[in-house]
Design an enzyme around this catalytic site. Structure first.
Site, PDB file in Angstrom:
ATOM      1  N   HIS A  15      46.462  22.197  42.750  1.00  0.00           N
ATOM      2  CA  HIS A  15      45.458  22.947  43.491  1.00  0.00           C
ATOM      3  C   HIS A  15      44.965  22.157  44.692  1.00  0.00           C
ATOM      4  O   HIS A  15      44.453  22.707  45.650  1.00  0.00           O
ATOM      5  CB  HIS A  15      44.230  23.236  42.608  1.00  0.00           C
TER       6      HIS A  15
HETATM    7  N1  LIG Z   1      46.127  34.284  32.438  1.00  0.00           N
HETATM    8  C1  LIG Z   1      45.266  35.218  32.870  1.00  0.00           C
HETATM    9  N2  LIG Z   1      45.497  36.531  32.616  1.00  0.00           N
HETATM   10  C2  LIG Z   1      44.642  37.483  33.062  1.00  0.00           C
HETATM   11  N3  LIG Z   1      43.549  37.225  33.794  1.00  0.00           N
HETATM   12  C3  LIG Z   1      43.284  35.946  34.066  1.00  0.00           C
HETATM   13  C4  LIG Z   1      44.108  34.863  33.627  1.00  0.00           C
HETATM   14  N4  LIG Z   1      43.596  33.711  34.093  1.00  0.00           N
HETATM   15  C5  LIG Z   1      42.493  34.040  34.778  1.00  0.00           C
HETATM   16  N5  LIG Z   1      42.299  35.371  34.767  1.00  0.00           N
HETATM   17  C6  LIG Z   1      41.252  36.145  35.433  1.00  0.00           C
HETATM   18  O1  LIG Z   1      41.012  35.562  36.686  1.00  0.00           O
HETATM   19  C7  LIG Z   1      39.637  35.322  36.863  1.00  0.00           C
HETATM   20  C8  LIG Z   1      39.407  34.059  37.681  1.00  0.00           C
HETATM   21  O2  LIG Z   1      39.923  34.232  38.950  1.00  0.00           O
HETATM   22  P1  LIG Z   1      39.846  33.093  40.041  1.00  0.00           P
HETATM   23  O3  LIG Z   1      40.296  33.677  41.303  1.00  0.00           O
HETATM   24  O4  LIG Z   1      38.496  32.469  39.994  1.00  0.00           O
HETATM   25  O5  LIG Z   1      40.926  32.094  39.549  1.00  0.00           O
HETATM   26  P2  LIG Z   1      40.772  30.614  38.941  1.00  0.00           P
HETATM   27  O6  LIG Z   1      40.588  30.739  37.475  1.00  0.00           O
HETATM   28  O7  LIG Z   1      39.773  29.858  39.708  1.00  0.00           O
HETATM   29  O8  LIG Z   1      42.231  30.120  39.259  1.00  0.00           O
HETATM   30  P3  LIG Z   1      42.949  28.735  38.977  1.00  0.00           P
HETATM   31  O9  LIG Z   1      43.887  29.008  37.860  1.00  0.00           O
HETATM   32  O10 LIG Z   1      43.651  28.479  40.245  1.00  0.00           O
HETATM   33  O11 LIG Z   1      41.902  27.759  38.660  1.00  0.00           O
HETATM   34  C9  LIG Z   1      39.076  35.214  35.455  1.00  0.00           C
HETATM   35  O12 LIG Z   1      37.736  35.603  35.427  1.00  0.00           O
HETATM   36  C10 LIG Z   1      39.969  36.146  34.652  1.00  0.00           C
HETATM   37  O13 LIG Z   1      39.482  37.469  34.638  1.00  0.00           O
END
Ligand SMILES: Nc1ncnc2c1ncn2[C@@H]1O[C@H](COP(=O)(O)OP(=O)(O)OP(=O)(O)O)[C@@H](O)[C@H]1O
Ligand SMILES: [Mg+2]
Lengths: 210, 130
Positions: free
Chosen positions: B9
């Protein structure tokens, strides 16, 4: 839904996501890395820049182009996830300038299958799927029972918001919030929240019927 | 020679891991970092990763090391965007990104195959530190 309405939906999503940027980021701050609103806002702004060039394109191309923008600008998990969803939904209406009810059911289904294939989450893991899956089921069942689009929309949104409430009660099993374990209980999932916002926007544009 | 791509990241993290990986090797292995977003922000970008894979691949294949969450999803998308022929020789290693990158780069530098290089990265999961 016409092609113009689809473009309007995307445009409205861009606006509503921008309005909810802080809210989504706050939710993500509580159980994640605090970037969900920022991520999606950046993504949909990139999508918006493409809209002008899509005015005379078919629904499939519109959705596919939006998907590609999301994939390369969102940055977080919601990028590949929503990107895949838009891509899969777009494939259903490739070459079409009108989205029928049957198309919409197929698109919704394909989008969800895409998200599951990409993120390997299931319902109950405290993700966007906890909103999207029940919303899809309500949408599909409503039409099977012969309901009007208006009624089906109402039922779909009802199920979506119920799913959103449900995310407050469960432990995160996927994504960043997974690291928090039990401490994720009591918090609403940011991705489930953005999914509700997007569904609500689609319904609002349909209701206006322009 | 098998190439290595590092997907984090953080742009700085990916660059740092690359730095640490090439420090130990003599022959010129392609170790390419694909960290962060184009503008330097934190995140992962499938297109950036795809470009890195294409750069790292001389025909012998590429092993991709990833950090967490969307790094995996974006890498999978990047692989799907490749030509079918190239796609077959690109794999994600299920191992720790830092130790995995060091072990994989070393294995690649001594002429390891795609399977061996991936295996070297994944073996790091089992190594205890204390
Ligand atoms: N494997 C998954 N399957 C479905 N939805 C997911 C999954 N992982 C995360 N999410 C959804 O994505 C949202 C988070 O989105 P965001 O754009 O903040 O990504 P992030 O978690 O910060 O990404 P990263 O994996 O890069 O850290 C969560 O609230 C959830 O609803
Ligand atoms: Mg986040």
């Amino acid at each position: 839904m016409t092609r113009d309405q689809l473009l309007k939906v995307i445009e409205e999503i861009t606006i509503v996501i921008e309005e909810n940027k802080v809210h989504l980021t706050d939710l993500d701050q509580a159980i994640g890395d605090g970037d969900h609103g920022i991520n999606l806002n950046r993504g949909f702004r990139a999508v918006k820049e493409k809209l002008e060039s899509l005015r005379d394109k078919d629904c499939g191309t519109i959705l596919k182009t939006a998907a590609m923008s999301l994939i390369s600008t969102v940055g977080g998990a919601s990028g590949p996830l929503y990107g895949t969803a838009f891509m899969k939904a777009g494939a259903v209406v490739a070459g079409k300038e009108y989205i029928s009810v049957e198309d919409s059911i197929k698109m919704f289904d394909e989008a969800i299958q895409g998200i599951i294939a990409r993120g390997k989450a299931s319902r109950g893991d405290k993700t966007m799927l906890d909103v999207l899956v029940p919303a899809f089921e309500a949408w599909k069942v409503a039409f099977e029972e012969g309901e009007s689009t208006e009624k089906a929309s109402e039922k779909m949104l009802g199920a979506a918001y119920q799913g959103l409430e449900y995310t407050k009660t469960i432990i995160a099993k996927k994504g960043r919030a997974n690291y928090l374990g039990e401490r994720s209980i009591g918090h609403q999932d940011p991705g489930a929240t953005s999914s509700c916002i997007i569904l609500k926007t689609i319904v609002d544009v349909m209701a206006k019927g322009e | 020679m098998v190439g290595i791509v590092i997907v984090s990241h953080s742009n700085k993290a990916a660059q740092g891991i690359k730095e640490l990986s090439i420090q130990m090797i003599q022959s010129p292995v392609q170790v390419i970092d694909a960290g962060g977003m184009v503008d330097g922000d934190i995140g992962t970008d499938a297109n950036r990763i795809k470009d890195a894979i294409e750069k790292a691949d001389d025909g012998d294949g590429v092993v991709v090391l990833v950090d967490l969450g969307s790094a995996i999803m974006s890498t999978e998308m990047a692989i799907e965007f490749l030509d079918r022929e190239q796609r077959e020789r690109v794999v994600i290693a299920d191992g720790p990104i830092l130790e995995g990158a060091i072990a994989a780069s070393l294995q690649a530098s001594i002429g390891g195959t795609l399977v061996q290089v991936k295996g070297a990265a994944e073996e790091c999961r089992e190594v205890s530190k204390l």
